[in-house]
Motif scaffolding. Sequence first.
Motif, PDB file in Angstrom:
ATOM      1  N   ALA A   1      -5.453 -16.057  14.418  1.00 47.44           N
ATOM      2  CA  ALA A   1      -5.157 -14.644  13.904  1.00 47.44           C
ATOM      3  C   ALA A   1      -5.652 -14.572  12.464  1.00 47.44           C
ATOM      4  O   ALA A   1      -6.321 -13.265  12.028  1.00 47.44           O
ATOM      5  N   CYS A   2      -5.669 -15.434  11.546  1.00 45.28           N
ATOM      6  CA  CYS A   2      -5.970 -15.267  10.225  1.00 45.28           C
ATOM      7  C   CYS A   2      -7.476 -15.231  10.093  1.00 45.28           C
ATOM      8  O   CYS A   2      -7.920 -14.259   9.279  1.00 45.28           O
ATOM      9  N   ARG A   3      -8.240 -15.944  10.922  1.00 47.52           N
ATOM     10  CA  ARG A   3      -9.556 -15.984  10.788  1.00 47.52           C
ATOM     11  C   ARG A   3     -10.349 -14.533  11.439  1.00 47.52           C
ATOM     12  O   ARG A   3     -11.073 -14.095  10.800  1.00 47.52           O
ATOM     13  N   ALA A   4      -9.359 -13.967  12.390  1.00 41.66           N
ATOM     14  CA  ALA A   4      -9.765 -12.894  12.986  1.00 41.66           C
ATOM     15  C   ALA A   4      -9.724 -11.620  11.918  1.00 41.66           C
ATOM     16  O   ALA A   4     -10.581 -10.743  11.946  1.00 41.66           O
ATOM     17  N   VAL A   5      -8.550 -11.690  11.472  1.00 39.27           N
ATOM     18  CA  VAL A   5      -8.414 -10.638  10.293  1.00 39.27           C
ATOM     19  C   VAL A   5      -9.242 -10.712   9.148  1.00 39.27           C
ATOM     20  O   VAL A   5      -9.800  -9.569   8.815  1.00 39.27           O
ATOM     21  N   VAL A   6      -9.624 -11.904   8.973  1.00 39.99           N
ATOM     22  CA  VAL A   6     -10.517 -11.897   7.650  1.00 39.99           C
ATOM     23  C   VAL A   6     -11.961 -11.457   8.147  1.00 39.99           C
ATOM     24  O   VAL A   6     -12.762 -10.684   7.529  1.00 39.99           O
ATOM     25  N   VAL A   7     -12.338 -11.730   9.393  1.00 40.62           N
ATOM     26  CA  VAL A   7     -13.756 -11.307   9.913  1.00 40.62           C
ATOM     27  C   VAL A   7     -13.764  -9.986   9.912  1.00 40.62           C
ATOM     28  O   VAL A   7     -14.451  -9.141   9.534  1.00 40.62           O
ATOM     29  N   LEU A   8     -12.721  -9.252  10.586  1.00 42.69           N
ATOM     30  CA  LEU A   8     -12.805  -7.787  10.852  1.00 42.69           C
ATOM     31  C   LEU A   8     -12.698  -7.018   9.352  1.00 42.69           C
ATOM     32  O   LEU A   8     -13.298  -5.960   9.362  1.00 42.69           O
ATOM     33  N   ALA A   9     -11.863  -7.752   8.296  1.00 37.85           N
ATOM     34  CA  ALA A   9     -11.934  -7.123   6.902  1.00 37.85           C
ATOM     35  C   ALA A   9     -13.271  -7.162   6.498  1.00 37.85           C
ATOM     36  O   ALA A   9     -13.653  -5.823   6.017  1.00 37.85           O
ATOM     37  N   ARG A  10     -13.892  -8.216   6.599  1.00 37.23           N
ATOM     38  CA  ARG A  10     -15.350  -8.320   6.224  1.00 37.23           C
ATOM     39  C   ARG A  10     -16.225  -7.121   6.747  1.00 37.23           C
ATOM     40  O   ARG A  10     -17.014  -6.529   6.245  1.00 37.23           O
ATOM     41  N   GLU A  11     -16.042  -7.256   8.110  1.00 35.73           N
ATOM     42  CA  GLU A  11     -16.873  -6.184   9.062  1.00 35.73           C
ATOM     43  C   GLU A  11     -16.652  -4.710   8.693  1.00 35.73           C
ATOM     44  O   GLU A  11     -17.450  -3.771   8.475  1.00 35.73           O
ATOM     45  N   ARG A  12     -15.484  -4.450   8.336  1.00 37.58           N
ATOM     46  CA  ARG A  12     -14.910  -3.093   8.114  1.00 37.58           C
ATOM     47  C   ARG A  12     -14.994  -2.566   6.527  1.00 37.58           C
ATOM     48  O   ARG A  12     -14.842  -1.645   5.989  1.00 37.58           O
ATOM     49  N   ALA A  13     -15.059  -3.778   5.658  1.00 32.61           N
ATOM     50  CA  ALA A  13     -15.136  -3.535   4.099  1.00 32.61           C
ATOM     51  C   ALA A  13     -13.911  -2.995   3.716  1.00 32.61           C
ATOM     52  O   ALA A  13     -13.490  -2.261   2.797  1.00 32.61           O
ATOM     53  N   GLU A  14     -12.844  -3.746   4.425  1.00 34.54           N
ATOM     54  CA  GLU A  14     -11.499  -3.379   4.094  1.00 34.54           C
ATOM     55  C   GLU A  14     -10.929  -4.598   3.511  1.00 34.54           C
ATOM     56  O   GLU A  14     -11.121  -5.733   3.576  1.00 34.54           O
ATOM     57  N   SER A  15      -9.427  -4.448   3.234  1.00 38.72           N
ATOM     58  CA  SER A  15      -8.666  -5.653   2.878  1.00 38.72           C
ATOM     59  C   SER A  15      -7.998  -6.055   3.951  1.00 38.72           C
ATOM     60  O   SER A  15      -7.715  -5.557   5.080  1.00 38.72           O
ATOM     61  N   PRO A  16      -7.735  -7.374   3.987  1.00 38.06           N
ATOM     62  CA  PRO A  16      -6.946  -8.218   5.139  1.00 38.06           C
ATOM     63  C   PRO A  16      -5.666  -7.320   5.610  1.00 38.06           C
ATOM     64  O   PRO A  16      -5.314  -7.376   6.788  1.00 38.06           O
ATOM     65  N   THR A  17      -5.001  -7.056   4.351  1.00 43.46           N
ATOM     66  CA  THR A  17      -3.633  -6.409   4.546  1.00 43.46           C
ATOM     67  C   THR A  17      -3.880  -4.909   5.382  1.00 43.46           C
ATOM     68  O   THR A  17      -3.114  -4.865   6.172  1.00 43.46           O
ATOM     69  N   ALA A  18      -4.900  -4.193   4.941  1.00 43.56           N
ATOM     70  CA  ALA A  18      -5.183  -2.958   5.652  1.00 43.56           C
ATOM     71  C   ALA A  18      -5.477  -3.267   7.126  1.00 43.56           C
ATOM     72  O   ALA A  18      -5.084  -2.565   8.204  1.00 43.56           O
ATOM     73  N   VAL A  19      -6.387  -4.147   7.385  1.00 41.05           N
ATOM     74  CA  VAL A  19      -6.734  -4.549   8.745  1.00 41.05           C
ATOM     75  C   VAL A  19      -5.650  -5.101   9.461  1.00 41.05           C
ATOM     76  O   VAL A  19      -5.488  -4.429  10.655  1.00 41.05           O
ATOM     77  N   ALA A  20      -4.853  -5.724   9.105  1.00 45.47           N
ATOM     78  CA  ALA A  20      -3.688  -6.660   9.618  1.00 45.47           C
ATOM     79  C   ALA A  20      -2.753  -5.440  10.138  1.00 45.47           C
ATOM     80  O   ALA A  20      -2.119  -5.106  11.240  1.00 45.47           O
ATOM     81  N   ARG A  21      -2.357  -4.349   9.010  1.00 49.45           N
ATOM     82  CA  ARG A  21      -1.331  -3.564   9.391  1.00 49.45           C
ATOM     83  C   ARG A  21      -2.092  -2.406  10.648  1.00 49.45           C
ATOM     84  O   ARG A  21      -1.255  -2.112  11.160  1.00 49.45           O
ATOM     85  N   ASP A  22      -3.327  -2.241  10.503  1.00 51.50           N
ATOM     86  CA  ASP A  22      -3.882  -1.372  11.272  1.00 51.50           C
ATOM     87  C   ASP A  22      -3.887  -1.779  12.696  1.00 51.50           C
ATOM     88  O   ASP A  22      -3.469  -1.137  13.665  1.00 51.50           O
ATOM     89  N   LEU A  23      -4.154  -3.224  12.923  1.00 52.19           N
ATOM     90  CA  LEU A  23      -4.108  -3.859  14.257  1.00 52.19           C
ATOM     91  C   LEU A  23      -2.681  -3.806  14.726  1.00 52.19           C
ATOM     92  O   LEU A  23      -2.588  -3.674  16.264  1.00 52.19           O
ATOM     93  N   LEU A  24      -1.742  -3.802  14.161  1.00 54.41           N
ATOM     94  CA  LEU A  24      -0.473  -3.760  14.587  1.00 54.41           C
ATOM     95  C   LEU A  24       0.183  -2.432  14.469  1.00 54.41           C
ATOM     96  O   LEU A  24       1.480  -2.146  15.063  1.00 54.41           O
ATOM     97  N   GLY A  25      -0.564  -1.177  14.103  1.00 50.77           N
ATOM     98  CA  GLY A  25      -0.368  -0.105  14.345  1.00 50.77           C
ATOM     99  C   GLY A  25       0.789   0.162  13.313  1.00 50.77           C
ATOM    100  O   GLY A  25       1.708   1.228  13.552  1.00 50.77           O
ATOM    101  N   LEU A  26       0.788  -0.388  12.053  1.00 55.15           N
ATOM    102  CA  LEU A  26       1.836   0.111  10.985  1.00 55.15           C
ATOM    103  C   LEU A  26       1.194   1.215  10.111  1.00 55.15           C
ATOM    104  O   LEU A  26       0.026   1.035  10.024  1.00 55.15           O
ATOM    105  N   PRO A  27       2.088   1.679   9.354  1.00 54.40           N
ATOM    106  CA  PRO A  27       1.691   2.706   8.393  1.00 54.40           C
ATOM    107  C   PRO A  27       0.878   1.921   7.203  1.00 54.40           C
ATOM    108  O   PRO A  27       1.296   0.587   6.807  1.00 54.40           O
ATOM    109  N   THR A  28      -0.009   2.577   6.701  1.00 54.65           N
ATOM    110  CA  THR A  28      -0.939   2.120   5.460  1.00 54.65           C
ATOM    111  C   THR A  28       0.105   1.761   4.375  1.00 54.65           C
ATOM    112  O   THR A  28       1.046   2.980   4.072  1.00 54.65           O
ATOM    113  N   ALA A  29       0.278   0.671   3.757  1.00 58.09           N
ATOM    114  CA  ALA A  29       1.289   0.468   2.487  1.00 58.09           C
ATOM    115  C   ALA A  29       0.817   1.315   1.364  1.00 58.09           C
ATOM    116  O   ALA A  29      -0.259   1.729   1.120  1.00 58.09           O
TER     117      ALA A  29
END
Length: 98
Positions: free
Chosen positions: A70-98
């Motif tokens: 999970a950690c590795r997947a979030v890091v890879v997605l964050a790099r691909e999206r040019a977003e922070s790992p926190t933003a990607v993790a919250r998006d994947l879980l359907g949580l509102p942006t902090a």
Amino acid sequence: MFDTVRKYAAKCRTPAPAREAGGREKRTHNLFEAAAVYVAARATDDQDRVEEAAGWVSPEALSFGVSELACRAVVVLARERAESPTAVARDLLGLPTA
């Protein structure tokens, strides 16, 4: 004394472990392989494969492997999206942006 030596020598000459039916050797799986198969099976709702992968390693090892994946997947997605790992993790879980 010679009897002990003979027994020891006999142990050294024992054949290699038998192969499984079908000619394939039974092999061990590492925790990352188990985690990858487990997560992929969960994603495709393949309960048989989930149970198989869960039996390859201890529950603790599987939990660690899934967490690492999970950690590795979030890091890879964050790099691909040019977003922070926190933003990607919250998006994947359907949580509102902090």
